[in-house]
Enzyme design. Structure first.
Site, PDB file in Angstrom:
ATOM      1  N   GLU A  81       0.907  -0.685  -0.042  1.00 24.54           N
ATOM      2  CA  GLU A  81       0.041   0.218   0.063  1.00 24.54           C
ATOM      3  C   GLU A  81       0.856   1.401  -0.197  1.00 24.54           C
ATOM      4  OE1 GLU A  81      -3.070   0.359  -0.815  1.00 24.54           O
ATOM      5  OE2 GLU A  81      -3.760  -1.337  -0.350  1.00 24.54           O
ATOM      6  N   CYS A 253     -25.286   3.178 -11.401  1.00 23.85           N
ATOM      7  CA  CYS A 253     -24.440   3.947 -12.066  1.00 23.85           C
ATOM      8  C   CYS A 253     -25.354   5.103 -12.045  1.00 23.85           C
ATOM      9  CB  CYS A 253     -23.573   3.699 -12.458  1.00 23.85           C
ATOM     10  SG  CYS A 253     -22.056   5.315 -13.197  1.00 23.85           S
TER      11      CYS A 253
HETATM   12 FE1  SF4 Z   1     -20.548   4.111 -13.699  1.00 24.59          FE
HETATM   13 FE2  SF4 Z   1     -17.881   3.696 -14.092  1.00 24.59          FE
HETATM   14 FE3  SF4 Z   1     -19.303   1.697 -14.206  1.00 24.59          FE
HETATM   15 FE4  SF4 Z   1     -18.834   3.519 -16.433  1.00 24.59          FE
HETATM   16  S1  SF4 Z   1     -17.432   2.364 -15.777  1.00 24.59           S
HETATM   17  S2  SF4 Z   1     -20.445   2.509 -15.915  1.00 24.59           S
HETATM   18  S3  SF4 Z   1     -19.231   5.611 -15.080  1.00 24.59           S
HETATM   19  S4  SF4 Z   1     -19.260   2.869 -12.273  1.00 24.59           S
END
Ligand code: SF4
Length: 437
Positions: A81, A253
Site C-alpha cells: 500500500e 450508476c
Molecule cells: Fe459508472 Fe464507471 Fe461503471 Fe461507467 S465504468 S458504469 S461510469 S461505474
C-alpha cells in the site's frame, strides 16, 4: 444495513456572524446516497463476482491470501500500500518483490539501515515513504512487541506514515475489519455511481465518500470488496474512457443513467437537487456537459501550478583503476526533498541568470568546496534535464568537469564518495540524477 449518511462537515448548522445559528443547508437528495438495502446487496454481489473472475494476479494479493501469520500478512499489505501510493502497479511489482525478498518480515526491516532502504527505493520516487515505513517497523518491533495493530483506528494512531486510507486497507485486507477505503480510484467510482460533481478534493465531499465507502463495504469480505472497488477504478472505470459496457455495477450508476437518458434518475419522495443548492452537485457555473458523459464526474478544484526551479549540477569525473571513469557523488541533508539521497554536486540557481553567470556561481561553489581554484572555462555545459516532482518543475543545468589530479574535499561538508558507473546505479540516487548521468 444501509444507514442515513450525514457527514458532519456537510450538514452541521453554522453560526451567523450575529451568533444565532445559521439555517442548515438542505441535506443532499437521495440520488447521492445508497439508501436502498437491496441495491447495496446487489452492488456488493455484482462487484465481488466480477472481482473473483477478473482480478489481476499481483504478488501482494497472493501473499495476503496465503500467508497464515497475521503479522506478516499485515506487513506484506502495508508495504504494497505504501509503494502503491502515487506509483503505478506495473512499476511497483519489481520493487515489491525485491523488498519482500530482502526484508520478509517487519523485524528484518526494523534492522535495516536508511541507506539500504534508500538504495532499494531508488527510482520509486517520494522517498520519505520508504524512510517512514522503516521508522514505523522499528516502532512496532521495539514498542509494540513486534505485533502489528489490528484495527484501522490503532494502525492510524500508532504507526507513523499510516493515514486513514492505508489503515483501512491493512485492517480490511489483513484482519477482515469491515471498514471502507477511499483512494483516487474509489473517489472516481463513487462520484460516478452517485453523480457527485462538487470538488472531490474538498473535505466535505471526502467525508461524504468515506461514509459511503463504509456503508457499501461487504461485511463478510471487506478486504476483497475494497480491492474490487479499487480494481474497478484502475481497470474499468478509468479516468478518460471508462468501459461502461463491461462494468459490473453499471445498473447502479447514476452517471451512466444520466448519460443514456439525459435527466437524473427520479427518486421517490425526495426532491431533485435544486439549482446551486446541493452541496454534492456540480457548481451551477459548471453544469453537466453532455459531450463528457460519465467523465463529468469527478470534478476537482484547479490544481496549483508547480513551482519552477533551476539547479546547476556538475558531474566531476576522474579516471579510476584500469582507466574506467569514476564520478563524485555527495549526500543530501537528512530532511527535506530527496532526504539522504546521493547526487552530483548541485547548486540551486536564482531565476533569470545568463549562462555565463550560472557557470560563474557554479565555479565559485565548487571552488569553496574543493578548496582549489576552478576555472570557469573548464566547466563544460552538457545540456538540460527536466524532471517533474509532484510540486516542482525542476530543470537541472548539467555541466561536466574532467579532473586530471585527485582532489581533497572538505570533510566538514556533506559526505561524498567516488563511484563507478555500476556503483552509481546501485546507489541511493534519484531518477533525476540517473537522467543527468
Ligand atoms: Fe459508472 Fe464507471 Fe461503471 Fe461507467 S465504468 S458504469 S461510469 S461505474
Amino acid at each position: 444495513r444501509s444507514r442515513s449518511l450525514s457527514p458532519s462537515s456537510v450538514l452541521t448548522p453554522r453560526r451567523s456572524s450575529a451568533g444565532a445559528p445559521a439555517p442548515a443547508p438542505a441535506p443532499p437528495p437521495a440520488r447521492h446516497l445508497f439508501s436502498d438495502p437491496a441495491e447495496v446487496e446487489a452492488l456488493r454481489r455484482n462487484l465481488l463476482a466480477w472481482y473473483d473472475e477478473c482480478k489481476r494476479d499481483l504478488p501482494w494479493r497472493r501473499l495476503a491470501a496465503t500467508e497464515p501469520d497475521s503479522n506478516r500478512r499485515a506487513y506484506a499489505v502495508w508495504v504494497s500500500e505504501i509503494m502503491l501510493q502515487q506509483t503505478q502497479v506495473a512499476t511497483v511489482i519489481d520493487y515489491y518483490n525485491r523488498w519482500m525478498q530482502k526484508w520478509p518480515t517487519l523485524q528484518a526491516l526494523s534492522q535495516a539501515s536508511l541507506e539500504e532502504v534508500n538504495e532499494l527505493w531508488a527510482g520509486l520516487g517520494y522517498y520519505s515513504r520508504g524512510k517512514r515505513l522503516q521508522e514505523a517497523a522499528r516502532k512496532v518491533a521495539s514498542e509494540l512487541a513486534g505485533q502489528m495493530p489490528r484495527t484501522a483506528e490503532d494502525l492510524q494512531k500508532l504507526l507513523p506514515g499510516v493515514g486513514r486510507y492505508t489503515a483501512g486497507a491493512i485492517a480490511s485486507i489483513s484482519y477482515g475489519q469491515a471498514t471502507g477505503v477511499v483512494d483516487g480510484n474509489v473517489i472516481r467510482v463513487l462520484c460516478r455511481l452517485r453523480c457527485i460533481g462538487a470538488d472531490s478534493s474538498s473535505p466535505a465531499v471526502i467525508d461524504w465518500l468515506w461514509d459511503m465507502a463504509n456503508t457499501l463495504v461487504d461485511r463478510s469480505r471487506p478486504g476483497d470488496f475494497n480491492q474490487a472497488l479499487m480494481e474497478l477504478g484502475a481497470t474499468v472505470c478509468v479516468p478518460k474512457a471508462p468501459l461502461c459496457g463491461e462494468c459490473p455495477v453499471k445498473q447502479h450508476c447514476q452517471a451512466r443513467h444520466r448519460k443514456l437518458f439525459g435527466k437524473p434518475a427520479p427518486v421517490p419522495d425526495v426532491e431533485d437537487c435544486g439549482v446551486g443548492g446541493c452541496p454534492l452537485c456540480p457548481p451551477a457555473t459548471e453544469p453537466w456537459d453532455s459531450s463528457l458523459g460519465v467523465t463529468n464526474f469527478p470534478r476537482k478544484a484547479v490544481k496549483k501550478q508547480p513551482r519552477v526551479a533551476r539547479t546547476a549540477t556538475c558531474v566531476l569525473e576522474r579516471r579510476g583503476c584500469h582507466g574506467a571513469p569514476e564520478y563524485l557523488i555527495v549526500q543530501r541533508p537528512s530532511s527535506g526533498l530527496l532526504a539522504g539521497l546521493w547526487e552530483f554536486p548541485s547548486l540551486p540557481l536564482a531565476q533569470g541568470l545568463q549562462e555565463e553567470e550560472q557557470r560563474e556561481v557554479l565555479a565559485d561553489h565548487l571552488q569553496a568546496w574543493m578548496g582549489q581554484p576552478v576555472a570557469m572555462g573548464s566547466l563544460r555545459l552538457i545540456g538540460e534535464v527536466v524532471h517533474i516532482f509532484s510540486h516542482i518543475h525542476q530543470t537541472y543545468v548539467v555541466y561536466s568537469l574532467p579532473l586530471d589530479a585527485d582532489i581533497t574535499l572538505d570533510p566538514a561538508l556533506s559526505p561524498s564518495r567516488w563511484v563507478t558507473e555500476k556503483e552509481f546505479y546501485a546507489s541511493a540516487v534519484s531518477t533525476a540524477m540517473k537522467k543527468v548521468l
